[in-house]
Motif scaffolding. Sequence first.
Motif, PDB file in Angstrom:
ATOM      1  N   ALA A 144       0.687  -1.130  -0.031  1.00 31.64           N
ATOM      2  CA  ALA A 144      -0.314   0.161   0.092  1.00 31.64           C
ATOM      3  C   ALA A 144       0.929   1.472   0.201  1.00 31.64           C
ATOM      4  O   ALA A 144       0.478   2.174  -0.583  1.00 31.64           O
ATOM      5  CB  ALA A 144      -0.851   0.256   0.961  1.00 31.64           C
ATOM      6  N   LEU A 145       1.732   0.791   0.780  1.00 35.10           N
ATOM      7  CA  LEU A 145       2.609   2.848   0.880  1.00 35.10           C
ATOM      8  C   LEU A 145       3.453   2.941  -0.571  1.00 35.10           C
ATOM      9  O   LEU A 145       3.749   3.916  -1.055  1.00 35.10           O
ATOM     10  CB  LEU A 145       3.457   2.379   2.017  1.00 35.10           C
ATOM     11  N   VAL A 146       3.828   1.206  -0.621  1.00 37.23           N
ATOM     12  CA  VAL A 146       5.109   1.331  -2.653  1.00 37.23           C
ATOM     13  C   VAL A 146       4.347   1.856  -3.678  1.00 37.23           C
ATOM     14  O   VAL A 146       4.158   3.011  -4.808  1.00 37.23           O
ATOM     15  CB  VAL A 146       5.385   0.257  -2.742  1.00 37.23           C
ATOM     16  N   ALA A 147       2.275   1.585  -3.170  1.00 39.06           N
ATOM     17  CA  ALA A 147       1.717   2.009  -4.644  1.00 39.06           C
ATOM     18  C   ALA A 147       1.566   3.471  -4.457  1.00 39.06           C
ATOM     19  O   ALA A 147       1.476   3.672  -5.767  1.00 39.06           O
ATOM     20  CB  ALA A 147       0.033   0.998  -4.688  1.00 39.06           C
ATOM     21  N   SER A 148       1.444   3.910  -3.065  1.00 38.09           N
ATOM     22  CA  SER A 148       1.285   5.825  -2.860  1.00 38.09           C
ATOM     23  C   SER A 148       2.306   6.471  -3.349  1.00 38.09           C
ATOM     24  O   SER A 148       2.332   6.915  -3.852  1.00 38.09           O
ATOM     25  CB  SER A 148       0.839   5.894  -1.303  1.00 38.09           C
ATOM     26  N   LEU A 149       3.342   5.676  -3.249  1.00 36.50           N
ATOM     27  CA  LEU A 149       4.754   6.628  -3.005  1.00 36.50           C
ATOM     28  C   LEU A 149       4.933   6.579  -5.014  1.00 36.50           C
ATOM     29  O   LEU A 149       5.124   7.605  -5.115  1.00 36.50           O
ATOM     30  CB  LEU A 149       5.748   5.837  -2.223  1.00 36.50           C
ATOM     31  N   VAL A 150       4.834   5.641  -5.595  1.00 40.90           N
ATOM     32  CA  VAL A 150       5.383   5.174  -6.694  1.00 40.90           C
ATOM     33  C   VAL A 150       4.320   6.712  -7.471  1.00 40.90           C
ATOM     34  O   VAL A 150       4.554   7.024  -8.445  1.00 40.90           O
ATOM     35  CB  VAL A 150       4.888   3.845  -7.342  1.00 40.90           C
ATOM     36  N   ILE A 151       2.604   6.664  -7.229  1.00 39.31           N
ATOM     37  CA  ILE A 151       1.541   7.247  -8.160  1.00 39.31           C
ATOM     38  C   ILE A 151       2.352   8.629  -7.048  1.00 39.31           C
ATOM     39  O   ILE A 151       1.800   9.734  -8.378  1.00 39.31           O
ATOM     40  CB  ILE A 151       0.313   7.005  -7.429  1.00 39.31           C
ATOM     41  N   ALA A 152       2.499   8.974  -6.490  1.00 43.07           N
ATOM     42  CA  ALA A 152       2.945  10.389  -5.685  1.00 43.07           C
ATOM     43  C   ALA A 152       4.220  10.348  -6.381  1.00 43.07           C
ATOM     44  O   ALA A 152       3.990  11.939  -7.378  1.00 43.07           O
ATOM     45  CB  ALA A 152       2.725  10.057  -3.893  1.00 43.07           C
ATOM     46  N   LEU A 153       5.031  10.151  -6.811  1.00 43.61           N
ATOM     47  CA  LEU A 153       6.338  10.319  -7.621  1.00 43.61           C
ATOM     48  C   LEU A 153       5.549  10.389  -8.878  1.00 43.61           C
ATOM     49  O   LEU A 153       7.033  11.716  -9.386  1.00 43.61           O
ATOM     50  CB  LEU A 153       7.378   9.459  -7.506  1.00 43.61           C
ATOM     51  N   SER A 154       4.864  10.518  -9.501  1.00 41.90           N
ATOM     52  CA  SER A 154       4.630  10.315 -10.915  1.00 41.90           C
ATOM     53  C   SER A 154       3.836  11.665 -10.830  1.00 41.90           C
ATOM     54  O   SER A 154       3.739  12.591 -12.170  1.00 41.90           O
ATOM     55  CB  SER A 154       4.081   9.513 -11.573  1.00 41.90           C
ATOM     56  N   LEU A 155       3.550  12.111  -9.487  1.00 40.63           N
ATOM     57  CA  LEU A 155       2.390  13.469  -9.982  1.00 40.63           C
ATOM     58  C   LEU A 155       3.347  15.116  -9.482  1.00 40.63           C
ATOM     59  O   LEU A 155       3.674  15.954  -9.854  1.00 40.63           O
ATOM     60  CB  LEU A 155       1.107  13.088  -9.038  1.00 40.63           C
ATOM     61  N   ASP A 156       3.711  14.778  -8.301  1.00 37.49           N
ATOM     62  CA  ASP A 156       4.511  15.601  -7.396  1.00 37.49           C
ATOM     63  C   ASP A 156       5.340  14.929  -5.854  1.00 37.49           C
ATOM     64  O   ASP A 156       4.356  14.120  -5.410  1.00 37.49           O
ATOM     65  CB  ASP A 156       3.178  17.072  -7.507  1.00 37.49           C
ATOM     66  N   ALA A 157       6.328  15.132  -5.811  1.00 41.17           N
ATOM     67  CA  ALA A 157       6.716  14.235  -4.953  1.00 41.17           C
ATOM     68  C   ALA A 157       6.390  14.962  -3.295  1.00 41.17           C
ATOM     69  O   ALA A 157       6.663  13.884  -3.026  1.00 41.17           O
ATOM     70  CB  ALA A 157       8.337  14.665  -5.010  1.00 41.17           C
ATOM     71  N   SER A 158       5.734  15.979  -3.773  1.00 41.07           N
ATOM     72  CA  SER A 158       5.580  16.739  -1.855  1.00 41.07           C
ATOM     73  C   SER A 158       4.586  15.527  -1.425  1.00 41.07           C
ATOM     74  O   SER A 158       4.578  15.482  -0.648  1.00 41.07           O
ATOM     75  CB  SER A 158       4.782  17.765  -2.237  1.00 41.07           C
ATOM     76  N   TYR A 159       3.488  15.042  -2.491  1.00 45.30           N
ATOM     77  CA  TYR A 159       2.679  13.965  -2.176  1.00 45.30           C
ATOM     78  C   TYR A 159       3.451  12.849  -1.171  1.00 45.30           C
ATOM     79  O   TYR A 159       2.417  12.095  -0.448  1.00 45.30           O
ATOM     80  CB  TYR A 159       1.883  13.421  -2.927  1.00 45.30           C
ATOM     81  N   ALA A 160       4.239  12.139  -1.685  1.00 45.51           N
ATOM     82  CA  ALA A 160       4.992  11.612  -0.830  1.00 45.51           C
ATOM     83  C   ALA A 160       4.884  10.919   0.662  1.00 45.51           C
ATOM     84  O   ALA A 160       4.718  10.249   1.272  1.00 45.51           O
ATOM     85  CB  ALA A 160       6.696  11.243  -1.749  1.00 45.51           C
ATOM     86  N   TYR A 161       5.195  12.627   0.617  1.00 48.21           N
ATOM     87  CA  TYR A 161       6.036  12.998   2.796  1.00 48.21           C
ATOM     88  C   TYR A 161       3.925  12.686   3.249  1.00 48.21           C
ATOM     89  O   TYR A 161       4.365  12.530   4.598  1.00 48.21           O
ATOM     90  CB  TYR A 161       6.837  14.236   2.617  1.00 48.21           C
ATOM     91  N   LEU A 162       3.054  12.991   2.538  1.00 49.27           N
ATOM     92  CA  LEU A 162       1.603  13.200   2.768  1.00 49.27           C
ATOM     93  C   LEU A 162       1.623  12.095   3.369  1.00 49.27           C
ATOM     94  O   LEU A 162       1.529  11.377   4.186  1.00 49.27           O
ATOM     95  CB  LEU A 162       0.773  14.061   1.976  1.00 49.27           C
ATOM     96  N   VAL A 163       2.313  10.738   2.590  1.00 45.95           N
ATOM     97  CA  VAL A 163       2.284   9.292   2.881  1.00 45.95           C
ATOM     98  C   VAL A 163       2.492   8.756   3.822  1.00 45.95           C
ATOM     99  O   VAL A 163       1.925   8.516   4.299  1.00 45.95           O
ATOM    100  CB  VAL A 163       2.350   8.693   1.354  1.00 45.95           C
ATOM    101  N   LEU A 164       3.732   8.878   3.692  1.00 48.04           N
ATOM    102  CA  LEU A 164       4.278   8.864   4.461  1.00 48.04           C
ATOM    103  C   LEU A 164       4.638   9.351   6.420  1.00 48.04           C
ATOM    104  O   LEU A 164       4.555   8.454   6.818  1.00 48.04           O
ATOM    105  CB  LEU A 164       6.624   9.140   4.378  1.00 48.04           C
ATOM    106  N   SER A 165       3.890  10.966   6.330  1.00 51.12           N
ATOM    107  CA  SER A 165       2.856  11.360   7.506  1.00 51.12           C
ATOM    108  C   SER A 165       1.737  10.641   8.158  1.00 51.12           C
ATOM    109  O   SER A 165       2.130  10.098   9.282  1.00 51.12           O
ATOM    110  CB  SER A 165       2.896  13.114   7.274  1.00 51.12           C
ATOM    111  N   TYR A 166       0.860  10.411   7.184  1.00 47.37           N
ATOM    112  CA  TYR A 166      -0.080   9.527   7.283  1.00 47.37           C
ATOM    113  C   TYR A 166       0.333   8.159   7.906  1.00 47.37           C
ATOM    114  O   TYR A 166       0.024   7.333   9.079  1.00 47.37           O
ATOM    115  CB  TYR A 166      -1.729   8.749   6.058  1.00 47.37           C
ATOM    116  N   SER A 167       1.073   8.234   7.536  1.00 43.82           N
ATOM    117  CA  SER A 167       1.811   6.222   8.336  1.00 43.82           C
ATOM    118  C   SER A 167       2.442   6.475   9.720  1.00 43.82           C
ATOM    119  O   SER A 167       1.847   5.374  10.141  1.00 43.82           O
ATOM    120  CB  SER A 167       3.021   5.442   6.823  1.00 43.82           C
ATOM    121  N   ALA A 168       2.927   7.047   9.556  1.00 38.56           N
ATOM    122  CA  ALA A 168       3.425   7.714  10.843  1.00 38.56           C
ATOM    123  C   ALA A 168       2.329   7.964  11.859  1.00 38.56           C
ATOM    124  O   ALA A 168       2.467   7.444  13.429  1.00 38.56           O
ATOM    125  CB  ALA A 168       4.256   9.192  10.897  1.00 38.56           C
TER     126      ALA A 168
END
Length: 685
Positions: A238-262
């Motif tokens: 789930a984390l990897v899927a979100s990060l892969v999609i986020a990096l294809s859109l805007d890298a800032s979204y990757a930090y949102l994914v990791l923060s939600y998980s944390a």
Amino acid sequence: MAILIGIVLISVSGFVVSLALYRWIVRLPQPSPSLTRISTLIKDGANVFLFREAKYLTRFCLSAALCILLLLPRPLFLDPSIENLYIAAAYLFGTVLSALCAVLGMQAATIANAKTADRARQSLASAFLCSFRGGSVMGIFVVCTSLSGITLLFFFTDDTSYLLAFSFGASSLALFAKAGGGIFTKTADISADLVGKVELGMAEDDYRNPAVIADNVGDNVGDVAGMGSDLFDSYVAALVASLVIALSLDASYAYLVLSYSAVGTFATILMVGSVRLKEGKSVTSALNRSTYGTSLLSLLGFALVTYLLDAPLALLFCTVLGLGVGSVIGIVTNHFTDDTHAPVRRVAASGKKGPAFSVLGGFSYGLLSTFPALVGIALCTLLSYRLAAPLGTGMGFFGVSLSSVGMLSIVGMVVSNDAYGPIVDNARGLAQMSSLGEETLARTDALDSAGNTVKAITKGFAIASAGLAVISLLGAFLAQIGMEAARLGLSAVQILDALSPSFLFGLLVGIGVPAVFSALLIQAVQDNACLMVEEIHHQFETIEGLKEGKAGVLPKYDTCIDLATKAALHRLIPAGLFTILMTLVVGFFGGYVAVSGFIIGNIACGLLLALLMSNTGGLWDNAKKWVEAGNEGGKHSDAHQAAVISDTIGDPFKDTAGPSLNTQITLVTLVSSLFASLFLRYSLF
């Protein structure tokens, strides 16, 4: 950078708490010599299985790493690159962390089982605390290992191929750990029940039964080690899927994914330390409160993170939606599998008319139980996509991926509750074999009954979360295809057409794969159980005084453990290899369009079969326990014999094939994403 440091600190605090819980269990007073002796047999048997399994899987993982080194991201013999080595290393990193989760969780569980039985002599609350903390060691470790591993990988590189390889490593090892443990545990369980209960009328954990220790070993290698790897895999996916999609859109979204998980990780750590059971209160309610409390804390944390990072509210709603749907699916699963509800009781009552009625009733309820869960997953996918889609191109699938992150944000507590189940199951067996008295047995029965209910709910949760995770991975696959096409200089990628021959080819083959995969696992259990039944009969016939319970006469437990281990490992690899090879065949035959259909067919059929088998098996198991509690004629009645037969059929459903399908559908999508560039370059059609 501050966000990544904060995430690492939360993970480190989780590791400290996990270690503290482990040390707390170890420091508890040593149980009686009788308890210690039997517990040591279980622990040694589990370690033998894991050691032998590790040798098999090491060879497989090294072979897979070599293939990755030679082929990804581009064939080494055509375009030599250091990238190939890094991707292979990321794959091995994922396998090592997944294995660590399995081993540590099982070590804690095999220590906690005897101490839970011992503390049950004092009070129910004391035994509950020991068993729950034993499960929480793995629960916290799984979520912190997942989060820290992905965060470190993301810190050093934002290349999506490395993230996908890491997830593939976790998934491939989880598939074999869950399937291997499932084959072992059900081989022993079915054999012990058929000979001990059905033929000889023995109690659940009668020491005279040669397979009884192997059965207890199986609880640990299947439901602790296997489930730990399984949920580690789902969370990472789930984390990897979100990060892969986020990096294809805007890298800032990757930090949102990791923060939600944390946030979910931190909520789990806080709740684990606060879980208690008051004397006279329901054990199931205490476990459910821990889950709901973690969900509430996570919800508040999601809102705070969204505010601090100034993220769109629509993304918060997607995350909360996933969290809510996960809870609803758990409640629905509980309705169909808990003996306080009508389905279980009706199936138990129907057994008075014969085993066929019990089987038919349970199977029909199992079919019914799949619909609400599938509708829940479908609605969650649709609504989260619609919520996020207006934010921009590609945001729809990112919304779906965030819903899977939201659902899995409480995975630490889910794993804790799941690992609690086998601990109290073992404790109940130890109490019976050590003759600790009726009062102690009643307390362990209360703990075990709650464990069965919670285990059914966690399996429903695991399947639902795996479903959302792989739907997210489908989005990641399409994003990966787009990035690879741009890298290759292709002007456009063909839009998927559900009526194209290539898509339909992949779809139909994908629908068939979960059925074949399940058949291979169930046949393995059937064949191996036949061998063990013969061994049990042989021991009863050749060991004088064993059947009569003559003082000092014991069965050869090690023989059954060794038989189950060898049989499980012998049948372990073919099912997993079939899944991987079919994905590659479809990809190189029909291209990425065929693979897209293959993924969708595999997800749809895999989710249906996983829910059907897990819920049906759980229903039959609790119907048996409802009869054994004195209802519908009680033990040794016609209803009891029918319930035991139904439960025997359901055993490989709920503990081997059903849960393994979670990982199978994840593995298919990860293999597809990793080989996306090759499918674009080389395919027959």
